[in-house]
Design an enzyme around this catalytic site. Structure first.
Site, short mmCIF file in Angstrom:
data_model
loop_
_atom_site.label_atom_id
_atom_site.label_comp_id
_atom_site.label_asym_id
_atom_site.label_seq_id
_atom_site.Cartn_x
_atom_site.Cartn_y
_atom_site.Cartn_z
N CYS A 34 23.72 -20.77 -8.34
CA CYS A 34 22.63 -21.55 -8.91
C CYS A 34 23.13 -22.49 -10.00
O CYS A 34 22.70 -23.64 -10.09
CB CYS A 34 21.57 -20.64 -9.55
SG CYS A 34 21.00 -19.31 -8.49
N ASP A 35 24.02 -21.99 -10.85
CA ASP A 35 24.29 -22.70 -12.11
C ASP A 35 25.67 -23.33 -12.22
O ASP A 35 25.92 -24.06 -13.19
CB ASP A 35 24.08 -21.72 -13.28
CG ASP A 35 22.64 -21.21 -13.31
OD1 ASP A 35 21.75 -21.95 -12.85
OD2 ASP A 35 22.42 -20.09 -13.77
N CYS B 97 24.26 -16.06 -11.90
CA CYS B 97 24.23 -16.69 -10.57
C CYS B 97 25.05 -17.97 -10.54
O CYS B 97 24.54 -19.05 -10.89
CB CYS B 97 22.77 -16.96 -10.16
SG CYS B 97 22.61 -17.78 -8.57
#
Ligand code: NDP
Length: 491
Positions: free
Chosen positions: A184-185, A181
């Site tokens: 997200c990261d 992801c």
């Protein structure tokens, strides 16, 4: 003047009309080939609780669109949201191919769709399905929170999950440099060198998402060309620090125990193997359908996708429908998933009308609704600094369970309500803290948080556990129970 073929057609039309005119003969009485069907006795409904004419399992674009149509057709519709409310689209950034929007954030699109479905009366349940029983009717659905729901029709929209590479080092370094992801990261990879594995549209989306952060991004493609749409491939020209390496197959992810340091690549053109030094691996190699709940219950194809009947969304069991990525390995687009969700709801509505679920029957169902869920205040603490955080851990006489999140991470935001619920459930046995890593980056850096959501557990002031996966409520309950030495039932 009729010719012979006209006569045959007219004859067939009369045959169908007369079949449908037999008193009591409905479409559902016509032999249905490979379907399994039940006797649809509406009198049975009186002795059942939690009866819904339409129950939708999953809340991505297919599920929410089905919910909108089901509720708007005035059939009481329940959407069981599952562990990832809003589905995979909440993990993408801008969606540019949803008809009517030049660009809209995936999570905003899902929020709009949910509000639209709710506006027409769809009900939502923040829970996941544990078991289905389609051998009896009304169908029985059991949830992880222990609810039993009776469904006159079911629409399965459980979507698909990212495929793992299954190579050495992948599990070991999951959350320590390996992730699926970018939205997200990506912020953890500021000025770092990363690779994106895959040659499809997802790989391009991940690379573009990483572009403002990482210093160098290499897309690793195992063939000599990408599968992604040419228009998406053209987008890479606007990101000069993104390059594509062809004919390379990842064989191993290597690291220094704490973090990824490289990826071993086999070049299938010159048969050489090299380790490429990198800090992060983003996987984008496709998805597999989430159908384990339905194995040996409804017909699946050899790849696990739900098999549909003809040009409908009907599965191999009459009254059970499927829509979206769980049945579609060809198009896999949010818009197509939404369209198929609409078709499934129309199929379900026609079926309900056909078996006689009218307003009077629906009112009977209404009296036996799900009891409203009691909402209790969360008992999660928020800390304002690294000092306060460490003070809390030092002084705690119970295990401390910490959830690291950021509001730009959809998976984290989906997990927060579960974390809050579990904090209430285990309030006497553990301390629960949530840390917004965007506001408190020094805590994230001191505790090596490089993938979110992330749960750390401290016991007697020391780190006792680290969990890098997004978790649903029952997984969080099990985690808490494990560290406080109780079962969820003992809470
Ligand atoms: P795809 O199945 O389209 O692509 C998967 C890629 O991963 C392929 O290039 C495949 O290689 C590669 N791959 C598979 N297994 C391995 C492996 N073991 N090692 C190395 N490479 C591997 O999946 P996507 O998730 O990219 O896309 C899914 C669907 O979603 C598609 O229909 C896509 O169009 C859509 N989508 C659309 C977007 C948009 O339009 N904005 C954004 C994202 C997705 P190979 O080609 O050799 O098989």
């Amino acid at each position: 003047m009729f010719n012979r073929s006209c006569l045959v057609v007219v004859g067939l039309v009369f045959a169908v009309i007369s079949l449908l005119s037999i008193p009591g003969c409905k479409l559902s009485d016509i032999p249905t080939g490979g379907f399994q069907s039940h006797s649809y006795d509406l009198s049975k409904l009186d002795c059942k609780e939690n009866v819904f004419p339409i129950v939708i399992i999953g809340s991505g674009p297919a599920g929410l669109s089905a919910g909108l149509y089901g509720a708007r057709a005035k059939k009481k519709t329940l959407i069981i949201e599952g562990s990832k409310p809003g589905g995979l689209l909440t993990e993408t950034s801008y969606v540019e191919n949803w008809p009517g929007f030049k660009a809209i954030l995936g999570k905003d699109l899902m929020k709009e769709l949910k509000e639209q479905a709710a506006h027409f009366g769809a009900q939502f349940l923040d829970d996941s399905v544990e078991k289905v029983d389609f051998s009896q009717w009304p169908f029985v659905i059991s949830t992880e929170d222990g609810k039993t729901i009776h469904a006159l029709t079911v629409i399965i929209t459980t979507g698909a999950s990212p495929t793992p590479l299954n190579i050495p080092g992948e599990q070991e370094y999951w959350g320590k440099g390996v992730t699926t992801c970018a939205i997200c990261d990506a912020p953890f990879y500021q000025n770092k060198d990363v690779v994106v594995v895959g040659g499809g549209d997802s790989a391009i989306a991940e690379a573009i998402q990483l572009s403002p952060y990482a210093k160098k991004i290499t897309i690793l493609v195992r063939k000599d060309k990408m599968r992604a749409a040419p228009t998406n491939q053209e987008l890479l020209a606007g990101h000069p620090h993104v390059s594509v390496m062809y004919n390379v197959e990842p064989k191993k992810i290597v690291g220094d125990d704490k973090h990824v340091t490289g990826i071993e690549l086999f070049n299938n053109k010159d048969n050489t193997t090299n380790v490429m030094p990198i800090d992060g691996v983003f996987l984008a190699i496709g998805h597999k359908p989430n159908t384990s709940l339905f194995k040996d219950i409804i017909e699946l194809d050899k790849n696990g996708y739900i098999v549909l009947q003809g040009h409908t969304q009907q599965t191999s069991i009459q009254g059970v429908y499927a829509a979206g990525d769980v049945e579609d390995h060809r198009y896999r687009q949010a818009g197509v998933a939404a369209g198929s969700g609409i078709k499934a709801a129309l199929d379900a509505d026609m079926f309900l009308n056909e078996i006689g679920v009218n307003a009077e029957v629906a009112a009977r169902c209404d009296q036996k609704q799900l009891a409203p869920v009691e909402i209790m205040p969360p008992l999660v603490k928020h800390v304002a600094s690294l000092t306060e955080f460490e003070q809390q851990i030092k002084e705690a006489t119970k295990p401390v369970i910490v959830d690291f999140y950021a509001d730009y991470c959809p998976t984290c935001m989906a997990m927060l309500p579960h974390f809050n619920a579990v904090s209430q459930q285990f309030k006497d046995l553990a301390v629960f803290i949530s840390v917004d890593i965007a506001a408190l980056p020094d805590i994230a850096s001191k505790y090596f948080i490089n993938k979110i959501p992330c749960i750390l557990v401290f016991k007697d002031g020391s780190l006792a556990g680290r969990f890098n996966n997004s978790m649903n409520k029952s997984e969080l309950q099990q985690l808490a129970a494990q560290f406080v030495g109780a079962t969820p039932a003992e809470k």
